[in-house]
Design an enzyme around this catalytic site. Structure first.
Site: not given
Ligand code: FDA
Length: 309
Positions: A132, A183
């Site tokens: 990560d 990733r």
């Molecule tokens: P965004 O934040 O724009 O969210 C899009 C939509 O997703 C929202 O409108 C909502 O519907 C839903 N959503 C998102 N977060 C939610 C929550 N907490 N609760 C409920 N609904 C939510 N980061 C990092 O810095 N280092 C890492 O190693 C990782 N590893 C990682 C692995 C995996 C498999 C995922 C999916 C994510 C990570 N992350 C991470 C976290 C990533 O950086 C980010 O903070 C989150 O995925 C939220 O961003 P989105 O891309 O979902 O988009």
């Protein structure tokens, strides 16, 4: 950065408040929506259930920023146990770990040795370990450890790149040269505007740009894990892989346990590889605070439960 987002990221560092939040049952109940349980057995059960629905897992034993060698060694041993249990139970899962849990704050070489044992075991089982990415003060060291392990174990080890960092485009160019398994996520930490795009709009467009670079490099051995719950990006990705004939085996979608389950099932049903990041363990506080930071609406569940008494 939104006020609420900043506030929860600040709380994620306030480890002195951890005990208070962990004992408080509404927070605890909400946290359990994002965490598979406290024990490895709980997490294995969750992966097995997801596997039945055609979804893969990546297991994460919660914990970060350990300050003693004993803690780091204990954490590494837990990861060896994860890989043994995956192998024994036959569930379809990888493992994901954080370098600060493996002693990066204690020493670079110490951390490298600790993680090496884990990747070695993953290679033996023909499995995979994802490193990560944490806050930007660790990016250089994390990449350095990744490259050392990648040289020895090839694609039994993978890395994470955060679209919010300005540097990520150059990092991706380098990772493409070695055919890495990457990733791509948006980024979950609090970063200053000198290192990261402050506006969500810019983070989102950088995500698309970096994702295209990675997907376009599939013939060079690059594997892309599209880690987001953002439907616009997911729709874009689906169209992009279709119109550019990018084979299914070269990319996958990833989401966090407890978030957008509907979309997870839909993507698996459409024939894509869908992998869910499944954290377990007692150290859920900072992980949970970052999840609240991403979506402050989650806090209303806590308040609602609180009012219910
Ligand atoms: P965004 O934040 O724009 O969210 C899009 C939509 O997703 C929202 O409108 C909502 O519907 C839903 N959503 C998102 N977060 C939610 C929550 N907490 N609760 C409920 N609904 C939510 N980061 C990092 O810095 N280092 C890492 O190693 C990782 N590893 C990682 C692995 C995996 C498999 C995922 C999916 C994510 C990570 N992350 C991470 C976290 C990533 O950086 C980010 O903070 C989150 O995925 C939220 O961003 P989105 O891309 O979902 O988009």
């Amino acid at each position: 950065m939104g006020l609420m987002r900043g506030f929860f990221i600040y709380l994620s560092h306030r480890r002195d408040l951890e005990g208070l939040f962990m004992k408080f049952s509404p927070t605890r109940n909400l946290a359990m929506r994002f965490v598979a349980g406290e024990k490895l057995e709980d997490a294995i059960r969750v992966v097995a259930e997801l596997n039945k629905k055609g979804i893969y897992g990546t297991l994460d034993h919660l914990g970060e920023n350990v300050s003693s060698r004993e803690e780091a060694i204990r954490a590494a041993n837990e990861y060896l146990r994860i890989l043994d249990e995956i192998e024994k139970s036959g569930v379809k899962s990888h493992a994901s770990l954080k370098l600060t849990q493996m002693g990066l704050d204690i020493g670079f070489e110490f951390c490298l040795e600790n993680v090496k044992k884990i990747v070695e075991k993953a290679a033996k089982y023909n499995n995979f370990v994802r490193i990560d990415m944490e806050d930007s003060s660790y990016t250089d060291r994390t990449l350095e450890i990744f490259y050392k392990l990648h040289e020895e174990f090839g694609n039994h080890v993978g890395i994470v790149i955060q679209a919010y960092l300005y540097r990520s485009e150059n990092d991706i160019k380098d990772l493409i040269k070695v055919g890495a398994n990457v990733r791509l996520c948006k980024g979950a930490y609090k970063e200053p505007p000198e290192v990261a795009f402050p506006r969500k709009k810019d983070v989102d467009s950088n995500y698309i740009k970096l994702m295209k670079m990675l997907l376009d490099a599939h013939e060079k051995g690059v594997h892309t894990a599209i880690a987001t719950h953002d439907e616009n990006i997911i729709n874009f990705a689906e169209n992009y892989v279709r119109s550019n004939s990018i084979p299914e085996g070269k990319f996958e979608f990833q989401m966090l346990y407890g978030i957008r389950r509907d979309l997870q099932f839909k993507l698996a049903e459409r024939g894509h590889t869908m992998r869910v990041y499944i954290p377990y363990g007692t150290e859920w506080y900072p992980y949970f605070m970052r999840r609240l930071a991403e979506r402050p609406a989650n806090v209303f569940f806590v308040v609602k439960n609180l009012l219910k008494g």
